[in-house]
Every structure is written in C-alpha cells, then in structure tokens.
Design a protein around this motif. Structure first.
Motif, PDB file in Angstrom:
ATOM      1  N   ARG A   1       0.863  -1.186   0.000  1.00 39.58           N
ATOM      2  CA  ARG A   1       0.000   0.000   0.000  1.00 39.58           C
ATOM      3  C   ARG A   1       0.892   1.225   0.000  1.00 39.58           C
ATOM      4  NH1 ARG A   1      -2.046  -3.899   3.531  1.00 39.58           N
ATOM      5  NH2 ARG A   1      -4.210  -4.548   3.106  1.00 39.58           N
TER       6      ARG A   1
ATOM      7  N   GLU B   1      -9.464  -5.994   1.376  1.00 39.71           N
ATOM      8  CA  GLU B   1     -10.253  -4.847   0.943  1.00 39.71           C
ATOM      9  C   GLU B   1     -10.481  -4.864  -0.566  1.00 39.71           C
ATOM     10  OE1 GLU B   1      -7.673  -3.882   4.485  1.00 39.71           O
ATOM     11  OE2 GLU B   1      -7.320  -4.674   2.453  1.00 39.71           O
TER      12      GLU B   1
ATOM     13  N   GLU C   1      -7.219   2.461   5.583  1.00 38.01           N
ATOM     14  CA  GLU C   1      -6.601   1.156   5.335  1.00 38.01           C
ATOM     15  C   GLU C   1      -5.087   1.219   5.512  1.00 38.01           C
ATOM     16  OE1 GLU C   1      -5.834  -1.799   1.513  1.00 38.01           O
ATOM     17  OE2 GLU C   1      -7.519  -0.383   1.448  1.00 38.01           O
TER      18      GLU C   1
ATOM     19  N   SER D   1      -2.673  -0.662   8.333  1.00 35.88           N
ATOM     20  CA  SER D   1      -1.521  -1.475   7.977  1.00 35.88           C
ATOM     21  C   SER D   1      -0.290  -1.030   8.750  1.00 35.88           C
ATOM     22  CB  SER D   1      -1.265  -1.379   6.464  1.00 35.88           C
ATOM     23  OG  SER D   1      -0.134  -2.118   6.088  1.00 35.88           O
TER      24      SER D   1
END
Length: 503
Positions: free
Chosen positions: A181, A240, A248, A252
């Motif tokens: 991410r 997700e 999100e 993480s």
C-alpha cells in the motif's frame, strides 16, 4: 483509406516516448498511440537511478531536464533498505535524477513533438494483425475507428500489454503473496525527520527508504516539498476491495509498527499517489520480438520497484532498440542487428528480476530473515561487495557480446573528458555512432568507407586508448590501445558488424 507508417508505437509513457525520440533522431517519424486523452498526472516513479542517467546525458537531456551541467555519482545507494557506501566518488557506479514521472513524460512529450513525432492522445490500439511485411492496426478514438498499416509495431503498452497478448508471446513469472500500500500523505510536523523519513513515538526513527520490521516493511520518503510518501508491505493478500483509503493504510502501519500513525490527505493540487498492489508480479516476456512486432518496457518485463530499477531498465531498452530499428527501416542494417535487441536486453531484464526479487526476499518477516540481514550488513561493509551490488543495481555490470575482447568493449563508454575539455557524452547527442580517433589519423583512414554513417571525431585523450568505436546507445563496440595493421582490419570488421557495408 488506410494510413501507412514505418513504425507505430502503442503507449506514450516514458519508454514509448523515448523510443519515438530515438527514431526521430535517425530520420524516422513514428506514430505514437495512447488511449489516454492526455499525459497522466498520476504519480508513479519518482525518479531515475542507474546508468540511464548517463544515457540521458549522452542525448543532452540531463542538462535540459534538470538545469544542471553533468550528472554526479552518488556517495551511496540502498540494497533492500541496507546502505551501500562509496566514499570515493570516482568509484561510485550509481547516478540519480529525482523527478516525478508526470514531469518526465511531459518533458519527453515536448521533445518528441519538437522532433516531429506524430503523437496521438486519445487513440487506442484495439486490434492488430501482423504478417511478414508489416502489421495491420485498428485504432479507436472518440470519433470512431480507423485503420493503420505499420512496417513495425512496438508495444510499449504496459504490463497488461494488448500487443504482447495478441501476438501470443508468453509472460511467465510469479506473483508474490504480499500486499503493498502506498500513498502521499500529510503527517504532523513533529513526526517528520530531517532525512525525509519519520520519527514515531514508541518506535523511533524510520529512515528515508525501505525499512524492514518483524511484521512487514515500511517505506517513508519526502520527494516533494510538504508531501510525504508512506507505504507498507505485508505478507498475505488484501481483504479490501476498491481504491486504497488512508484508513486502510493507517491500519496497515499499526499492524506493522504496533502504534497508530496519524495520516491526512495532502494539501495542495493533486492528483496524489494512492494505490494498492495485491500480489507483486515478477514476469518477463519469453521473447521481445515476434516478426514485425517488438516489446518495450513493462510490456516486456514487470518487477518490484524496490531499488528503483524500472525506468533504468525500460529507457535503456528504448535507447538500445531505437538505432537498430531505425537502421532496419532505413535499409542499411547488417544481418541480425535488430535481433540483437532481444539477445542483449533480455538477459538484462532477467538480471533486474533477480535482484528485485532478492531485495524483496530480504524484506520478508521471520527471525531467519532478520539474521540474514545482519549477515548482509556485515558483507556490504566490504568495499568489493558494496561495489558489486552497486554495479548490479546501476546496470553498469552489463556487458554485451560485441565480438571484441578489449576491456572497454561491450560496456557503456566511460564518463571520459577529452584533453580539449569536451565530454565524450556530448559527442552522442544526435544518436549517431562515433569513432573516437585518438591516434593521429590511422583509425579515421581505416573507417573512411563508413564516414557517411559514423561520426569520426579526431581528438586527444592522455592515458586513454588509441581509438574507440561507440554505438549510438553509448556501448563501446570496439577499442584498441595501439593501432597497428591488425587493428585496422578489426575496426573495419566491427564497423561492418554494427553499421553495415562501407559506402
């Protein structure tokens, strides 16, 4: 009525545009198609690292794009987040040019238009039918569909390449069980570290770059004033769906660090980077050429971005391919020249996949990996090991088989300065081959039959070779320390091998 063109390039990213510019320098006017209505503002790569920076200097682009005179070697770089140091700049193999990819694309777009390239935004390649003489193309626009005929088609259309799929070139490789991410964010000032990283209470200093923790990897870096790039990588796959959110990403970070890190949307004009990579692909096209169709950049290879190898690899592909494809179109290519694009660049792509996967493995969780990193930290303190890894990351360890065994042959020409102050890189601005005559005229006389195709530059270089033959991509094709009768014959053989028969 079907349009006929010598070369069509599908994809107007950095690699496709760079190839278009290389072809234009050689007298070919390519058509570049891209489905997007204009160059994307989406943040992707944040700069260029490695030998490609020197290649841009060979085209005069480093100075034009940065306003700086010449690229300077870096004092160090990173391998899987571990620091490589080069206290002596003359021994450093690493160069960098930090620039957001949207700006790079716009600079290359302007260069392409200035060179007369036919660049068509909003024109999407939707179909292709190759045969032994060329490729028939279907192109969709907001106003309808039209047909093109291309002598050659180059797919620079990304990892999901339509071109690669339609010609049936396999794309073997692996997909990792990880989720990454990444987002540009704002954080409180007290969390910002002077090196561009983070200072997190309860955790400590998280330096600029990739950082391994027991439960995952954290990326931190400030590459633009006021905007911080924060990323994570965890093992497993994402639960997700839909676009990445800061909620999100924050969750993480908390799983990895064990503390909450406040993140906010960046202020100022966007768009801002925000993406999730659910499973990292490492794949390479089985072939880079299928008849009249060639692959370039991500269409030919995809891999982890760790260490910044993407544009270094793709843009060097473009510079390698450009002069060879132009020679074929212009009718003077010696046998096998265009095929040498794959034989030279495919192993380089494989090597980049190797070191990107190795760096990813060293970021994995587990006590065994922690101990392995401890060992690696000891190893990279050895200058020879650090130098080896730096050359690997920069691509300066690449040596092509050019049929000559001189220690310089097959490598990118060194960053030499002639006795009159001219840098050798400046001789390559027009993307033409150069014979650097340093022995008083004997090499120039031997190469007289190729003077229409090769720039013969007489100069002096104290302590250097007697002569150097440099390909348009900067690779030394032949060299000699003394120039005897046998060297004249070997020079002529090299000229014929790379630049066709004498005129």
């Amino acid at each position: 009525m079907t349009e006929n063109h010598e070369v069509v390039i599908s994809g107007a990213g950095p690699n496709g545009l760079m190839l278009a510019c290389e072809l234009a320098l050689a007298g070919i006017t390519p058509v570049v198609l891209d489905a997007l209505p204009a160059a994307s503002d989406e943040p992707k790569a944040n700069g260029l690292v490695g030998q490609v920076v020197r290649m841009l200097d060979m085209r005069g682009l480093y100075s034009a794009f940065t306003g700086q005179d010449r690229p300077q070697a870096l004092p160090g770089w990173m391998f899987s987040g571990m620091q490589l140091a080069y206290p002596d700049p003359s021994s450093s193999p690493m160069y960098a040019m930090m620039m957001p990819q949207p700006r790079l694309v716009r600079l290359l777009e302007k260069r392409a238009r200035d060179l007369g390239v036919d660049l068509r935004w909003g024109h999407e390649l939707t179909g292709l039918q190759p045969d032994e003489d060329g490729v028939a193309l279907s192109v969709a626009t907001p106003d309808g569909v039209y047909e093109l005929s291309a002598g050659y088609l180059v797919g620079a259309d990304g990892g999901r390449s339509l071109v690669r799929k339609r010609v049936g070139i396999d794309f073997p490789g692996t997909t990792s069980e990880t989720v990454a991410r990444l987002a540009q964010v704002e954080v409180p000032d007290e969390l910002r570290a002077p090196d561009g990283g983070l200072n997190i209470p309860g955790v400590g200093h998280i330096p600029f770059g990739h950082n391994r923790f027991d439960r995952g990897m954290v990326l931190a870096g400030s590459l633009q004033p006021g905007v911080l790039l924060v990323g994570t990588r965890e093992e497993g796959r994402a639960d997700e769906d839909g676009p990445l959110t800061l909620v999100e990403l924050r969750a993480s970070l908390q799983r990895i660090l064990g503390v909450d890190v406040p993140l906010e949307e960046p202020r100022g004009p966007g768009p801002h980077a925000k993406r999730r990579i659910d499973g990292q692909n490492t794949r390479q096209a089985e072939h880079y050429r299928a008849g009249r169709v060639l692959l370039l950049g991500d269409a030919a290879h995809v891999h982890s971005a760790m260490g910044g190898p993407g544009l270094n690899l793709g843009l060097q592909d473009a510079v390698n391919l450009g002069w060879k494809l132009a020679a074929d179109v212009n009718g003077w290519a010696p046998p096998g020249l265009l095929d040498s694009y794959e034989t030279e660049r495919h192993p380089v792509g494989r090597r980049v996949m190797m070191h990107s996967m190795a760096q990813s493995a060293l970021m994995a969780s587990g006590p065994e990996v922690a101990e392995l990193r401890t060992l690696f930290t000891e190893l990279i303190a050895i200058p020879e090991v650090s130098q080896h890894l730096g050359r690997l990351l920069a691509g300066s360890d690449v040596r092509y088989d050019v049929g000559d065994d001189h220690p310089l042959s097959g490598y990118l020409v060194p960053d030499l300065t002639l006795d009159d102050g001219r840098p050798v890189a400046g001789l390559l601005h027009n993307a033409r081959p150069v014979l650097l005559e340093l022995c008083g005229g004997a090499a120039a006389a031997a190469a007289e039959g190729w003077a229409h195709r090769v720039d013969i530059v007489e100069a002096q270089l104290t302590g250097g070779p007697a002569a150097l033959l440099i390909r348009p991509d900067g690779c030394v094709a032949w060299a000699a320390d003394d120039f005897e009768a046998i060297d004249a014959k070997e020079l002529q053989a090299a000229l014929g091998r790379w630049f066709g028969t004498a005129g």
